[in-house]
Motif scaffolding. Structure first.
Motif, PDB file in Angstrom:
ATOM      1  N   LEU A 212       5.000 -13.097 -42.398  1.00 27.70           N
ATOM      2  CA  LEU A 212       4.594 -13.852 -41.211  1.00 27.70           C
ATOM      3  C   LEU A 212       3.454 -14.827 -41.456  1.00 27.70           C
ATOM      4  CD1 LEU A 212       4.828 -11.084 -38.475  1.00 27.70           C
ATOM      5  CD2 LEU A 212       6.419 -12.946 -38.926  1.00 27.70           C
ATOM      6  N   ILE A 213       2.563 -14.498 -42.391  1.00 24.39           N
ATOM      7  CA  ILE A 213       1.406 -15.370 -42.617  1.00 24.39           C
ATOM      8  C   ILE A 213       1.623 -16.370 -43.746  1.00 24.39           C
ATOM      9  CG2 ILE A 213      -0.235 -13.731 -41.661  1.00 24.39           C
ATOM     10  CD1 ILE A 213      -1.008 -13.025 -44.559  1.00 24.39           C
ATOM     11  N   ALA A 214       2.812 -16.358 -44.366  1.00 26.26           N
ATOM     12  CA  ALA A 214       3.102 -17.337 -45.404  1.00 26.26           C
ATOM     13  C   ALA A 214       3.063 -18.729 -44.778  1.00 26.26           C
ATOM     14  CB  ALA A 214       4.469 -17.063 -46.017  1.00 26.26           C
TER      15      ALA A 214
ATOM     16  N   GLU B  42       7.109 -21.945 -32.331  1.00 20.81           N
ATOM     17  CA  GLU B  42       7.309 -23.342 -31.939  1.00 20.81           C
ATOM     18  C   GLU B  42       8.762 -23.615 -31.551  1.00 20.81           C
ATOM     19  OE1 GLU B  42       6.671 -27.308 -31.143  1.00 20.81           O
ATOM     20  OE2 GLU B  42       5.118 -25.834 -31.596  1.00 20.81           O
ATOM     21  N   PHE B  43       9.688 -23.057 -32.311  1.00 21.94           N
ATOM     22  CA  PHE B  43      11.105 -23.328 -32.062  1.00 21.94           C
ATOM     23  C   PHE B  43      11.778 -22.228 -31.243  1.00 21.94           C
ATOM     24  CE2 PHE B  43      10.219 -25.689 -36.051  1.00 21.94           C
ATOM     25  CZ  PHE B  43      10.328 -26.949 -35.496  1.00 21.94           C
ATOM     26  N   ASP B  44      11.009 -21.217 -30.864  1.00 18.64           N
ATOM     27  CA  ASP B  44      11.526 -20.112 -30.057  1.00 18.64           C
ATOM     28  C   ASP B  44      12.751 -19.487 -30.714  1.00 18.64           C
ATOM     29  OD1 ASP B  44      11.448 -18.348 -27.940  1.00 18.64           O
ATOM     30  OD2 ASP B  44      12.746 -19.585 -26.666  1.00 18.64           O
ATOM     31  N   LEU B  45      12.597 -19.182 -32.007  1.00 20.29           N
ATOM     32  CA  LEU B  45      13.672 -18.577 -32.790  1.00 20.29           C
ATOM     33  C   LEU B  45      13.197 -17.241 -33.352  1.00 20.29           C
ATOM     34  CD1 LEU B  45      14.864 -21.662 -34.853  1.00 20.29           C
ATOM     35  CD2 LEU B  45      16.090 -20.548 -32.979  1.00 20.29           C
ATOM     36  N   PRO B  46      14.128 -16.321 -33.599  1.00 22.67           N
ATOM     37  CA  PRO B  46      13.745 -15.064 -34.243  1.00 22.67           C
ATOM     38  C   PRO B  46      13.195 -15.308 -35.649  1.00 22.67           C
ATOM     39  CG  PRO B  46      15.955 -14.917 -33.301  1.00 22.67           C
ATOM     40  CD  PRO B  46      15.535 -16.351 -33.219  1.00 22.67           C
ATOM     41  N   ILE B  47      12.281 -14.452 -36.060  1.00 17.33           N
ATOM     42  CA  ILE B  47      11.657 -14.573 -37.389  1.00 17.33           C
ATOM     43  C   ILE B  47      12.716 -14.576 -38.488  1.00 17.33           C
ATOM     44  CG2 ILE B  47      10.202 -13.345 -39.068  1.00 17.33           C
ATOM     45  CD1 ILE B  47       8.543 -14.719 -37.021  1.00 17.33           C
TER      46      ILE B  47
ATOM     47  N   ARG C 253       1.412 -30.966 -40.395  1.00 21.83           N
ATOM     48  CA  ARG C 253       0.407 -30.053 -40.935  1.00 21.83           C
ATOM     49  C   ARG C 253       1.113 -28.780 -41.368  1.00 21.83           C
ATOM     50  NH1 ARG C 253      -1.629 -25.766 -38.064  1.00 21.83           N
ATOM     51  NH2 ARG C 253      -0.895 -25.589 -35.934  1.00 21.83           N
ATOM     52  N   PRO C 254       0.598 -28.090 -42.384  1.00 20.00           N
ATOM     53  CA  PRO C 254       1.221 -26.842 -42.821  1.00 20.00           C
ATOM     54  C   PRO C 254       1.294 -25.839 -41.662  1.00 20.00           C
ATOM     55  CG  PRO C 254      -0.383 -27.588 -44.428  1.00 20.00           C
ATOM     56  CD  PRO C 254      -0.544 -28.468 -43.227  1.00 20.00           C
ATOM     57  N   GLN C 255       2.378 -25.076 -41.635  1.00 19.39           N
ATOM     58  CA  GLN C 255       2.618 -24.112 -40.564  1.00 19.39           C
ATOM     59  C   GLN C 255       2.930 -22.744 -41.169  1.00 19.39           C
ATOM     60  OE1 GLN C 255       2.896 -24.981 -37.121  1.00 19.39           O
ATOM     61  NE2 GLN C 255       2.212 -27.024 -37.668  1.00 19.39           N
ATOM     62  N   SER C 256       2.477 -21.693 -40.504  1.00 19.24           N
ATOM     63  CA  SER C 256       2.868 -20.353 -40.937  1.00 19.24           C
ATOM     64  C   SER C 256       4.276 -20.072 -40.432  1.00 19.24           C
ATOM     65  CB  SER C 256       1.893 -19.305 -40.406  1.00 19.24           C
ATOM     66  OG  SER C 256       2.074 -19.134 -39.009  1.00 19.24           O
ATOM     67  N   VAL C 257       4.920 -19.082 -41.026  1.00 22.94           N
ATOM     68  CA  VAL C 257       6.261 -18.681 -40.595  1.00 22.94           C
ATOM     69  C   VAL C 257       6.227 -18.260 -39.126  1.00 22.94           C
ATOM     70  CG1 VAL C 257       8.124 -17.019 -40.971  1.00 22.94           C
ATOM     71  CG2 VAL C 257       6.950 -18.043 -42.931  1.00 22.94           C
ATOM     72  N   ALA C 258       5.192 -17.524 -38.735  1.00 24.51           N
ATOM     73  CA  ALA C 258       5.064 -17.083 -37.341  1.00 24.51           C
ATOM     74  C   ALA C 258       4.910 -18.276 -36.397  1.00 24.51           C
ATOM     75  CB  ALA C 258       3.878 -16.138 -37.199  1.00 24.51           C
TER      76      ALA C 258
END
Length: 134
Positions: A43-45, A86-91, A76-81
């Motif tokens: 999640l924090i990648a 943002e896209f309201d998608l499952p992890i 800007r860089p984004q974490s997986v979470a």
């Protein structure tokens, strides 16, 4: 046919206000639940767009979700979470999509250093004191 000779085809709605988009997550991932880069995507990648990567809009094999991820990570860089939110998608879906982008070399993934792997503050103070003593 209507009186003017044009067909009257009822418009199908592919969006339900209560349920959201009709496209199911497994359709976005082509039925896959893992990707080759899955092991690195906690999640924090942090996902960073490649500067030398090509134009994702020109790649016809990428889905709109792939393109959206690349474009957001270019800002800007984004974490997986963050991407999942943002896209309201499952992890799981976001991990597969990011894995595809890593394979295409459009993004790369970095992981923050866990606090347990950071040097102890007392060791750093000892080093600074030793350098000052020189």
């Amino acid at each position: 046919m209507s009186a003017d000779g044009q067909g009257t085809q009822e418009t199908h709605h592919w969006f339900d206000d209560d349920a959201g988009p009709v496209v199911r997550p497994y359709a976005m991932t082509r039925g896959r639940t893992t990707s080759p880069a899955q092991h690195r995507l906690d999640l924090i990648a942090v996902v960073v767009a490649e500067t030398r990567g090509g134009d994702p809009m020109a790649d016809q094999t990428l889905s709109p979700e792939h393109v959206d991820i690349v474009e957001l990570c270019r800002e800007r860089p984004q974490s997986v979470a963050e991407l999942a939110a943002e896209f309201d998608l499952p992890i799981g879906v976001v991990r597969v999509l990011i894995g595809d982008l890593v394979d295409e070399e459009l993004v790369h993934v970095t992981r923050p250093v866990p606090p347990a792997e950071l040097p102890d503050e007392s060791i750093l103070r000892d080093v600074i004191d030793g350098l000052r003593a020189l």
